[in-house]
Design a protein around this motif. Structure first.
Motif, PDB file in Angstrom:
ATOM      1  N   VAL A 110      40.053 -31.608 -84.458  1.00  0.00           N
ATOM      2  CA  VAL A 110      39.959 -33.034 -84.197  1.00  0.00           C
ATOM      3  C   VAL A 110      40.896 -33.394 -83.044  1.00  0.00           C
ATOM      4  N   SER A 111      40.449 -34.299 -82.186  1.00  0.00           N
ATOM      5  CA  SER A 111      41.242 -34.661 -81.014  1.00  0.00           C
ATOM      6  C   SER A 111      41.127 -36.154 -80.746  1.00  0.00           C
ATOM      7  N   GLY A 112      42.053 -36.638 -79.898  1.00  0.00           N
ATOM      8  CA  GLY A 112      42.017 -38.035 -79.495  1.00  0.00           C
ATOM      9  C   GLY A 112      43.210 -38.812 -80.003  1.00  0.00           C
ATOM     10  N   ALA A 113      43.811 -39.607 -79.130  1.00  0.00           N
ATOM     11  CA  ALA A 113      44.914 -40.500 -79.472  1.00  0.00           C
ATOM     12  C   ALA A 113      45.196 -41.370 -78.267  1.00  0.00           C
ATOM     13  N   GLY A 114      45.709 -42.562 -78.487  1.00  0.00           N
ATOM     14  CA  GLY A 114      45.992 -43.452 -77.370  1.00  0.00           C
ATOM     15  C   GLY A 114      44.713 -43.843 -76.653  1.00  0.00           C
ATOM     16  N   THR A 115      44.665 -43.576 -75.350  1.00  0.00           N
ATOM     17  CA  THR A 115      43.473 -43.930 -74.570  1.00  0.00           C
ATOM     18  C   THR A 115      42.404 -42.845 -74.599  1.00  0.00           C
ATOM     19  N   ALA A 116      42.727 -41.670 -75.199  1.00  0.00           N
ATOM     20  CA  ALA A 116      41.755 -40.579 -75.262  1.00  0.00           C
ATOM     21  C   ALA A 116      40.706 -40.859 -76.331  1.00  0.00           C
ATOM     22  N   ALA A 117      39.472 -40.535 -76.029  1.00  0.00           N
ATOM     23  CA  ALA A 117      38.390 -40.737 -76.980  1.00  0.00           C
ATOM     24  C   ALA A 117      38.511 -39.760 -78.144  1.00  0.00           C
ATOM     25  N   ASP A 118      38.191 -40.240 -79.353  1.00  0.00           N
ATOM     26  CA  ASP A 118      38.205 -39.361 -80.515  1.00  0.00           C
ATOM     27  C   ASP A 118      37.068 -38.353 -80.384  1.00  0.00           C
ATOM     28  N   GLY A 119      37.334 -37.135 -80.872  1.00  0.00           N
ATOM     29  CA  GLY A 119      36.303 -36.115 -80.773  1.00  0.00           C
ATOM     30  C   GLY A 119      36.510 -35.004 -81.781  1.00  0.00           C
ATOM     31  N   LEU A 120      35.487 -34.172 -81.921  1.00  0.00           N
ATOM     32  CA  LEU A 120      35.525 -33.018 -82.815  1.00  0.00           C
ATOM     33  C   LEU A 120      34.935 -31.834 -82.090  1.00  0.00           C
ATOM     34  N   THR A 121      35.700 -30.751 -82.025  1.00  0.00           N
ATOM     35  CA  THR A 121      35.238 -29.513 -81.397  1.00  0.00           C
ATOM     36  C   THR A 121      34.927 -28.501 -82.481  1.00  0.00           C
ATOM     37  N   ARG A 122      33.753 -27.884 -82.405  1.00  0.00           N
ATOM     38  CA  ARG A 122      33.311 -26.891 -83.391  1.00  0.00           C
ATOM     39  C   ARG A 122      33.352 -25.520 -82.747  1.00  0.00           C
ATOM     40  N   ILE A 123      34.021 -24.573 -83.394  1.00  0.00           N
ATOM     41  CA  ILE A 123      34.196 -23.225 -82.845  1.00  0.00           C
ATOM     42  C   ILE A 123      33.752 -22.197 -83.880  1.00  0.00           C
TER      43      ILE A 123
END
Length: 202
Positions: free
Chosen positions: A185-198
């Motif tokens: 899971v990623s994203g904080a502040g001005t960054a868009a929330d996202g999910l990377t699948r590996i």
């Protein structure tokens, strides 16, 4: 508990452990009644990430303040303190529970910790802002989230090498692995929330 930081569930013992970063506490709750079962305090510590060995009921907590792993067994209220890397913020266990992997935020690396000997056996550089770690029980590989670099490192802990470095969304902060697939899971502040699948190669 002050500044509650993370929880981990021990399904075998019907227990939920929580870490209190600001007051150095680790608290176990009954998962059905929510009653407190156990409280352990390590003065001056800053426990953050948690991992539990469900076979033994032993809890492991990354101690960001004192560069160690706090180990609390089910039958003892006296914690064992095991050295880790520089700024451990997250911890994961090998499948057999004999090894801990600490993601070290300050060091930008992951430490391989022999829990029986109580020593760091390897330190593997991964990237800036190392923040979260998880173990793939099928392969024994360790995935490490590097928040500042916006990457995930796939580490072979036995060889002490980074096999692959993968790009994620901005500010990744947590990784979980289920059935050979990692989710970041990623994203904080001005960054868009996202999910990377590996998908983790065998």
């Amino acid at each position: 508990m002050a500044h509650a930081r993370e929880i981990v569930v021990d399904e075998k013992q019907d227990t939920v452990w929580a870490s209190g970063y600001s007051d150095g506490t680790l608290v176990a709750f009954d998962s059905r009644t929510f009653e407190e079962r156990k409280r352990v305090t390590v003065e001056g510590s800053g426990p953050t990430g948690l991992a539990v060995d469900e076979r033994t009921g032993t809890l492991h907590a990354a101690d960001l303040t004192d560069d160690q792993v706090i180990e609390v067994s089910r039958r003892s209220g006296t914690p064992r303190l095991v050295p880790a890397g520089d700024g451990p913020v997250s911890v994961s266990l090998s499948e057999d529970g004999r090894t801990a992997y600490s993601a070290n935020q300050t060091g930008g690396d992951v430490s391989v910790v022999d829990l029986r000997k109580g020593t760091v056996t390897r330190t593997v550089a991964t990237g800036a802002g190392t923040l979260s770690v998880a173990t793939d029980e099928r392969t024994g590989k360790v995935l490490v989230v590097n928040r500042t670099d916006a990457t995930v490192s796939v580490v072979d802990p036995k060889k002490g090498t980074v096999e692959e470095t993968l790009t994620t969304g901005a500010n990744p902060n947590h990784v979980e692995i289920d059935d050979g697939v990692a989710y970041v899971v990623s994203g904080a502040g001005t960054a868009a929330d996202g999910l990377t699948r590996i998908r983790i190669a065998r």
